[in-house]
Design an enzyme around this catalytic site. Sequence first.
Site, PDB file in Angstrom:
ATOM      1  N   HIS A  72       9.475 -26.260  -0.328  1.00  0.00           N
ATOM      2  CA  HIS A  72      10.386 -27.103  -1.107  1.00  0.00           C
ATOM      3  C   HIS A  72       9.807 -27.468  -2.476  1.00  0.00           C
ATOM      4  O   HIS A  72      10.451 -28.175  -3.230  1.00  0.00           O
ATOM      5  CB  HIS A  72      10.706 -28.369  -0.301  1.00  0.00           C
ATOM      6  CG  HIS A  72      11.868 -29.159  -0.837  1.00  0.00           C
ATOM      7  ND1 HIS A  72      13.114 -28.591  -1.061  1.00  0.00           N
ATOM      8  CD2 HIS A  72      11.984 -30.467  -1.202  1.00  0.00           C
ATOM      9  CE1 HIS A  72      13.931 -29.520  -1.537  1.00  0.00           C
ATOM     10  NE2 HIS A  72      13.267 -30.657  -1.625  1.00  0.00           N
ATOM     11  N   SER A  98      13.752 -36.912  -3.826  1.00  0.00           N
ATOM     12  CA  SER A  98      13.838 -38.217  -3.147  1.00  0.00           C
ATOM     13  C   SER A  98      12.757 -38.429  -2.097  1.00  0.00           C
ATOM     14  O   SER A  98      12.955 -39.184  -1.147  1.00  0.00           O
ATOM     15  CB  SER A  98      15.216 -38.366  -2.482  1.00  0.00           C
ATOM     16  OG  SER A  98      15.398 -37.377  -1.480  1.00  0.00           O
ATOM     17  N   ASP A 108      11.750 -22.852   2.498  1.00  0.00           N
ATOM     18  CA  ASP A 108      12.030 -24.286   2.406  1.00  0.00           C
ATOM     19  C   ASP A 108      12.509 -24.819   3.756  1.00  0.00           C
ATOM     20  O   ASP A 108      13.495 -24.331   4.316  1.00  0.00           O
ATOM     21  CB  ASP A 108      13.112 -24.501   1.335  1.00  0.00           C
ATOM     22  CG  ASP A 108      13.290 -25.950   0.932  1.00  0.00           C
ATOM     23  OD1 ASP A 108      12.991 -26.847   1.740  1.00  0.00           O
ATOM     24  OD2 ASP A 108      13.753 -26.185  -0.204  1.00  0.00           O
ATOM     25  N   SER A 145      16.274 -30.934  -5.800  1.00  0.00           N
ATOM     26  CA  SER A 145      16.640 -31.442  -4.482  1.00  0.00           C
ATOM     27  C   SER A 145      17.723 -32.521  -4.595  1.00  0.00           C
ATOM     28  O   SER A 145      18.830 -32.243  -5.068  1.00  0.00           O
ATOM     29  CB  SER A 145      15.376 -31.950  -3.773  1.00  0.00           C
ATOM     30  OG  SER A 145      15.608 -32.225  -2.419  1.00  0.00           O
ATOM     31  N   PHE A 146      17.419 -33.738  -4.202  1.00  0.00           N
ATOM     32  CA  PHE A 146      18.299 -34.894  -4.435  1.00  0.00           C
ATOM     33  C   PHE A 146      18.731 -34.943  -5.901  1.00  0.00           C
ATOM     34  O   PHE A 146      19.900 -35.197  -6.215  1.00  0.00           O
ATOM     35  CB  PHE A 146      17.526 -36.143  -4.009  1.00  0.00           C
ATOM     36  CG  PHE A 146      17.850 -37.429  -4.692  1.00  0.00           C
ATOM     37  CD1 PHE A 146      18.818 -38.280  -4.185  1.00  0.00           C
ATOM     38  CD2 PHE A 146      17.148 -37.823  -5.824  1.00  0.00           C
ATOM     39  CE1 PHE A 146      19.098 -39.493  -4.811  1.00  0.00           C
ATOM     40  CE2 PHE A 146      17.413 -39.034  -6.449  1.00  0.00           C
ATOM     41  CZ  PHE A 146      18.404 -39.866  -5.939  1.00  0.00           C
TER      42      PHE A 146
END
Length: 274
Positions: free
Chosen positions: A254, A36, A226, A105-106
Amino acid sequence: MSANSPEIGQRIVAGGIETNCHDVGNGAPVLLIHGSGPGVTAWANWRLVLPELSRTRRVIAPDMVGFGYTERPAGINYGIDGWVDHAVGVLDALGIEQTDLVGNSFGGAIALALAIRHPQRVRRLVLMGSVGVPFALTPGLDAAWGYEPSLAAMRGLLDLFAHDRSLVTDELAELRYQASIRPGFQESFSAMFPAPRQRWVDAMASREADIRAIKHKTLIIHGRDDRIIPLDTSLTLNRWIDDSQLHVFGRCGHWVQIEHSADFNHLVGHFLAD
């Protein structure tokens, strides 16, 4: 952005939403769900994965609703329910009954929720730097979701995302900044995660009992360094998902799929191969 840009795939209608979607390669399907970050597209997120994974698989990578070159319907309320429905709509539009699923992630939170709500649609699950369990909002994620467009802000974010600062060039910062100010991009992005942002971390989380009930074979990947999503989230997922393995990359932020792309592609390809 010209039609021959690599960020532009094919147009499909998924769950009633006109969707920009990359559909490359042949073989058993793999659906990739991006993160995101501001200005993100499926191609920007997965550009080093698509050509490698598609050597042996049919790889599908949509711009999720609210991101990239997918339609932004007027009055839409962004949230996990809508994003899961959109992902299922992509599968339906392409006639895919069951897929392997990779979420970043998202996108990991969406993949996790999709596997819980529609278990028969998922064969194997890969979660990378994933949201989807409770954690305290990090300064890095707060900065990413609270991004206000400027070249300096984008450069600062990229420094947070990457452990290897040599990846964060002036050219990349300019490219991602320009991406973040394309028509409609920032308007939808700023509407998704307004402050206070801890509530959106919580809203993206699935229930512990539901995660513990997951039967899918699951690969969990995280960068040790991260600063956006803490490593503890993946340690939690590894504890809660019985048939899971966790691979932690040292000297990695990340961006596992970018900072360690060859190893990431090998690891995921091997996990999905049998």
